[in-house]
Design a protein around this motif. Structure first.
Motif, PDB file in Angstrom:
ATOM      1  N   THR A 375       0.861  -1.609  -0.253  1.00 47.62           N
ATOM      2  CA  THR A 375       0.096  -0.044   0.130  1.00 47.62           C
ATOM      3  C   THR A 375       1.025   1.133  -0.048  1.00 47.62           C
ATOM      4  O   THR A 375       0.142   2.425  -0.296  1.00 47.62           O
ATOM      5  CB  THR A 375      -0.798  -0.215   1.362  1.00 47.62           C
ATOM      6  N   CYS A 376       2.336   0.417   0.240  1.00 48.05           N
ATOM      7  CA  CYS A 376       3.040   2.566   0.366  1.00 48.05           C
ATOM      8  C   CYS A 376       3.072   3.012  -1.209  1.00 48.05           C
ATOM      9  O   CYS A 376       2.941   4.352  -1.622  1.00 48.05           O
ATOM     10  CB  CYS A 376       4.545   2.355   0.685  1.00 48.05           C
ATOM     11  N   MET A 377       2.920   1.960  -2.007  1.00 47.23           N
ATOM     12  CA  MET A 377       2.418   2.179  -3.546  1.00 47.23           C
ATOM     13  C   MET A 377       1.834   3.242  -3.782  1.00 47.23           C
ATOM     14  O   MET A 377       1.844   4.130  -4.520  1.00 47.23           O
ATOM     15  CB  MET A 377       3.192   1.402  -4.879  1.00 47.23           C
ATOM     16  N   VAL A 403      -5.492   5.492  10.593  1.00 47.26           N
ATOM     17  CA  VAL A 403      -5.070   4.460  12.249  1.00 47.26           C
ATOM     18  C   VAL A 403      -6.248   4.498  12.334  1.00 47.26           C
ATOM     19  O   VAL A 403      -6.460   3.506  13.544  1.00 47.26           O
ATOM     20  CB  VAL A 403      -4.124   5.810  12.428  1.00 47.26           C
ATOM     21  N   CYS A 404      -7.763   5.668  11.766  1.00 47.14           N
ATOM     22  CA  CYS A 404      -8.597   4.996  12.725  1.00 47.14           C
ATOM     23  C   CYS A 404      -9.382   3.909  12.445  1.00 47.14           C
ATOM     24  O   CYS A 404      -9.359   2.837  13.199  1.00 47.14           O
ATOM     25  CB  CYS A 404      -9.729   5.645  12.158  1.00 47.14           C
ATOM     26  N   GLY A 405      -8.645   3.299  10.894  1.00 51.13           N
ATOM     27  CA  GLY A 405      -9.117   2.525  10.648  1.00 51.13           C
ATOM     28  C   GLY A 405      -8.464   0.933  10.937  1.00 51.13           C
ATOM     29  O   GLY A 405      -9.151  -0.355  10.831  1.00 51.13           O
ATOM     30  N   ALA A 406      -7.311   1.108  10.948  1.00 52.09           N
ATOM     31  CA  ALA A 406      -6.566   0.392  11.538  1.00 52.09           C
ATOM     32  C   ALA A 406      -6.859   0.053  13.302  1.00 52.09           C
ATOM     33  O   ALA A 406      -7.128  -1.572  14.319  1.00 52.09           O
ATOM     34  CB  ALA A 406      -4.737   0.694  11.644  1.00 52.09           C
ATOM     35  N   GLY A 482       2.787  -0.030   5.495  1.00 50.16           N
ATOM     36  CA  GLY A 482       3.063   0.700   4.052  1.00 50.16           C
ATOM     37  C   GLY A 482       2.117   1.604   3.503  1.00 50.16           C
ATOM     38  O   GLY A 482       3.186   3.046   2.836  1.00 50.16           O
ATOM     39  N   ILE A 483       1.281   2.717   4.887  1.00 49.69           N
ATOM     40  CA  ILE A 483       0.193   3.911   4.205  1.00 49.69           C
ATOM     41  C   ILE A 483       1.948   4.643   4.743  1.00 49.69           C
ATOM     42  O   ILE A 483       1.691   5.757   4.725  1.00 49.69           O
ATOM     43  CB  ILE A 483      -0.978   4.372   4.815  1.00 49.69           C
ATOM     44  N   THR A 487       3.463   7.326   2.677  1.00 53.61           N
ATOM     45  CA  THR A 487       4.052   8.793   3.328  1.00 53.61           C
ATOM     46  C   THR A 487       4.925   9.766   3.868  1.00 53.61           C
ATOM     47  O   THR A 487       5.322  10.943   3.344  1.00 53.61           O
ATOM     48  CB  THR A 487       2.788   8.731   4.525  1.00 53.61           C
ATOM     49  N   ALA A 488       6.234   8.719   4.157  1.00 54.17           N
ATOM     50  CA  ALA A 488       7.445   9.401   4.288  1.00 54.17           C
ATOM     51  C   ALA A 488       8.446   9.940   3.387  1.00 54.17           C
ATOM     52  O   ALA A 488       8.476  10.644   3.105  1.00 54.17           O
ATOM     53  CB  ALA A 488       7.558   8.600   5.293  1.00 54.17           C
ATOM     54  N   VAL A 489       7.992   8.086   2.180  1.00 54.37           N
ATOM     55  CA  VAL A 489       8.696   8.373   1.071  1.00 54.37           C
ATOM     56  C   VAL A 489       7.785  10.039   1.120  1.00 54.37           C
ATOM     57  O   VAL A 489       8.837  11.038  -0.213  1.00 54.37           O
ATOM     58  CB  VAL A 489       8.465   7.282   0.493  1.00 54.37           C
TER      59      VAL A 489
END
Length: 657
Positions: A375-377, A403-406, A482-483, A487-489
């Motif tokens: 999911t990072c992509m 974060v809320c979903g997890a 992954g998210i 986000t960081a990249v």
């Protein structure tokens, strides 16, 4: 003591933000929420019954596709069908010729993503290419997870069903069975705005915030576009209805700042205006053009001038006299692509930055052999926005929603799923979660993506490819990680490689807004020949100041700027927006245009564009009301003075108030 007094200030602001967002009333929001909620529950039933994989994608299609009215929903559904054909066709070709050659496969997919991101930025239907780019990236995870091309091809073909049956579902519910028409929404919205106007005319109600008022104005203009496309009666009498929308907007914005005590000496005049507005309201509710023969006597006109209602009465009179069959003005056709699409390097740089972020994430999760964080992509494409501030806004929304979903998925996996025995119990658990996500997703653009991301992350962790109870906590961890990595990249890439800062564009945006206001100052308010132009420019000023406010909020997130320069820019722009709004309302009662006002504002706007000082000395040959407007122009902040500080700018704004 209030309990909020013990909380940190940033947390209080965050809670206030969500309170405003969740309580926002928008035309068609309730119907859209219910349609989305029902569609989500039906998707769960259908996917579970027929064991259709990738339920999270089906839910994402619904959250992107179900819109506020039937016409918009149908339009987006057609786009999704076209996008599905394009993306699955491209994936089949990629697999056919390069499945066993990862390097060639990634090169082809990269070219597709590059072209899609370029078209998403330059083409009017960018959503179409956004969907193709998402699937082009997501499809590259199949060969990495599967050694058998046949299984990968089957999963790819399943994506056709996954994408098309939710589109069919939202067309059946949102267009055919329970449509929410733009015309009805417009009638309700206009009547609600007239109710607000009457409330401020007859009672000492507190004025609403300017940001709220401007958003209501823009909502009416957006609905007007849908009415033109969806309602034949509205289109046949579009000239009258557009003038009606502009007049109601004028009444709403003007009376919002009106003090009822100013007209306390003339109750007969107030009652007469009230009766006419109520008559207009009844005609709008019946979807009929409003005709009226009312007019002011000389004594009533003098009274209206005394209490500041003369311009309002004049615009109301002109609307009542207008012929409903007046032919509309031909609208200029907008180009399908931006004019500088192939000459401005910004667009191709934007596509290259997005592709670079995706490739870095692909290399990382392939190198560490961690397929669960693919999911990072997707994150790199989803958070890609034209400016740094807009990208940071989208990153915050995506990360907050994830974060809320997890957290919800973890709570459900530990405490609820072990006690579920059938699909009815599962639906009872999912119903309130989907309702919360749907209500959040149908809000404004400032927070709507949180609802979408929350439900998609929750579905990925608990409903994806599982047609029964799920007890695996690894999925929850992988999706969130992954998210976070994506986000960081993206934050690093979009901030340091070809950064697109709006700090230099903010003064130019303010100059354009003030230039529009200067055009307004050159028009007569009581001339029937220029009435529609005047009202259009007035709405344009509201839209321009709202756009400046939103750009200022994005610039506030650009932390790569020098702290003092950014703080000074934000303070000056806030003061300029406030003074611009004051000028807009102060000039309302000037019946005859006075050229020195427009010239002074044009000089200031030109100086703001070129970062040069401007001469704004007030002239004594103006009328008393024009002198007040000139004083407001003189209070506009000086963007070139070296000794100007944030405290000075705030003091100047306080004096102007």
């Amino acid at each position: 003591m209030n309990a909020l007094s013990y909380l940190p200030l940033p947390l209080i602001r965050l809670l206030a933000f969500f309170r405003d967002e969740l309580s926002e009333k928008r035309p068609g929001r309730v119907q859209q929420t219910l349609q989305l909620w029902v569609c989500c529950l039906l998707v769960v039933i259908i996917s579970m019954t027929f064991e259709i994989p990738f339920m999270a994608i089906s839910l994402a299609v619904l959250f992107y596709g179900v819109q506020s009215n039937a016409f918009y929903t149908k339009f987006v559904a057609i786009l999704f069908v076209v996008a599905t054909v394009m993306e699955i066709g491209s994936m089949v070709l990629i697999y056919k010729w390069s499945y066993s050659y990862p390097l060639i496969r990634m090169i082809i997919a990269s070219l597709i993503v590059l072209g899609c991101m370029f078209m998403m930025r330059t083409y009017k239907l960018g959503l179409l290419f956004f969907a193709v780019a998402i699937i082009a990236v997501y499809g590259q995870t199949f060969p990495a997870m599967l050694d058998y091309p046949e299984i990968a091809m089957r999963l790819t073909l399943w994506c056709i069903v996954v994408g098309l049956y939710p589109a069919l579902l939202m067309v059946l519910i949102g267009v055919l069975w329970f449509p929410s028409r733009a015309g009805k929404q417009m009638q309700d919205a206009l009547c609600a705005r007239l109710d607000d106007a009457l409330n401020h005319l007859t009672t000492s109600a507190a004025p609403r915030g300017e940001k709220y008022v401007e958003r209501e104005v823009l909502a009416l203009q957006k609905l007007n576009v849908f009415c033109m496309a969806d309602d034949a009666d509205w289109k046949a009498r579009s000239a009258w209805w557009q003038t009606c929308v502009m007049t109601v907007t004028y009444l709403y914005t003007t009376l919002n700042r009106y003090a009822a005590d100013d007209a306390s000496q003339h109750p007969e005049l107030v009652h007469k205006i009230q009766r006419e507005i109520e008559s207009l309201q009844r005609a709008i509710a019946d979807a009929q053009p409003w005709q009226s023969t009312w007019q002011l006597s000389p004594d009533e006109r003098a009274a209206a001038r005394e209490c500041g209602l003369e311009s309002l009465c004049e615009h109301l009179y002109q609307l009542g006299q207008m012929n409903p069959d007046t032919p509309p003005t031909p609208a200029a056709k907008q180009p399908s692509m931006v004019p500088d699409a192939f000459t401005n390097p910004v667009y191709i740089r934007y596509a290259l930055k997005t592709l670079l972020a995706c490739m870095i994430c692909y290399v990382f999760y392939s190198g560490v052999d961690w397929e669960g964080i693919h999911t990072c992509m997707l994150t790199c494409i989803i958070v890609a926005n034209p400016s740094i501030g807009a990208s940071w806004q989208k990153m915050a929304l995506r990360f907050g929603g994830a974060v809320c979903g997890a957290a919800l998925a973890l709570l459900m996996t530990l405490c609820v799923i072990p006690w579920i025995d059938n699909i009815v119990e599962l639906l009872c658990v999912l119903a309130p979660l989907f309702l919360l996500g749907a209500w959040t997703a149908t809000g404004s653009e400032r927070s709507s993506y949180i609802g979408t991301q929350m439900i998609v992350t929750f579905a990925l962790a608990t409903l994806e490819n599982a047609f029964g109870p799920v007890y695996d906590l690894v999925e929850i961890r992988d999706r969130a990680v992954g998210i976070l990595i994506g986000t960081a990249v993206s934050a690093v890439i979009y901030t340091f490689i070809w950064p697109e800062s709006e700090a230099s564009e903010l003064p130019k945006k303010m100059a354009a807004a003030l230039a529009t206001l200067s055009k307004l100052l050159r028009l007569s308010q009581h001339d029937p020949a220029t009435q529609r132009t005047y009202l259009q420019l007035r709405i344009g000023c509201h839209a321009a100041f709202n756009a400046c406010e939103e750009m200022r909020e994005r610039v506030a997130l650009e932390r790569q700027l020098d702290h003092d320069d950014r703080h000074q820019l934000l303070a000056r722009s806030e003061d300029a927006i406030h003074q611009g709004r004051e000028i807009l309302y102060r000039c309302d009662g000037i019946a005859t245009p006075e050229a020195p006002l427009a010239e002074a504002l044009e000089q200031y706007a030109a100086a703001l564009t070129h970062s040069a000082p401007s001469d704004r000395d007030a002239t004594t040959t103006l009328s008393e009301q024009a002198q007040c407007v000139m004083q407001q122009i003189a209070r506009l902040p000086d963007w070139t003075h070296p000794a100007s500080t944030a405290a000075g700018e705030q003091a100047q704004g306080a004096i102007s108030q």
